[in-house]
Write a protein that holds these residues in place. Structure first.
Motif, short mmCIF file in Angstrom:
data_model
loop_
_atom_site.label_atom_id
_atom_site.label_comp_id
_atom_site.label_asym_id
_atom_site.label_seq_id
_atom_site.Cartn_x
_atom_site.Cartn_y
_atom_site.Cartn_z
N ALA A 2 0.83 -1.19 0.00
CA ALA A 2 0.00 0.00 0.00
C ALA A 2 0.87 1.25 0.00
CB ALA A 2 -0.91 0.01 1.21
N ASP A 3 0.48 2.22 -0.79
CA ASP A 3 1.19 3.49 -0.86
C ASP A 3 0.54 4.46 0.12
OD1 ASP A 3 2.75 5.63 -1.51
OD2 ASP A 3 1.87 5.94 -3.50
N TRP A 4 1.20 4.73 1.24
CA TRP A 4 0.66 5.59 2.28
C TRP A 4 1.16 7.03 2.16
CZ3 TRP A 4 -3.18 4.41 5.50
CH2 TRP A 4 -3.53 3.07 5.61
N ALA A 68 4.12 0.43 2.82
CA ALA A 68 4.06 -0.39 4.02
C ALA A 68 3.73 -1.81 3.62
CB ALA A 68 2.98 0.15 4.97
N SER A 69 4.58 -2.73 4.00
CA SER A 69 4.33 -4.14 3.69
C SER A 69 4.09 -4.90 4.98
CB SER A 69 5.52 -4.73 2.93
OG SER A 69 6.67 -4.67 3.75
#
Length: 70
Positions: A2-4, A68-69
């Motif tokens: 996800a790209d935060w 975030a992984s």
């Protein structure tokens, strides 16, 4: 993944650019007032334009990415 990045940038800018929290443009009595915790329709419009400009610069032009992984 996800790209935060855009979420984080939008949240920080929203908190910092709330009219009256740190500064207010235009103020009730002066052009710029600091920490007065008041707002007006004109200042909401000015802060919305500043917010849109900064979020466009950070998310589109610069391309802030925070992954975030799990």
């Amino acid at each position: 993944m996800a790209d935060w990045g855009p979420v984080l940038v939008a949240t920080v800018l929203f908190v910092l650019l709330c009219p009256g929290l740190l500064f207010q443009i235009p103020g009730k009595n002066k052009v710029v007032e600091f920490g007065n915790m008041q707002t007006s329709g004109a200042s909401v419009l000015v802060h919305a334009i500043i917010y849109f400009g900064l979020i466009t610069i950070f998310c589109l032009a610069i391309g802030v990415h925070i992954y975030a992984s799990q």
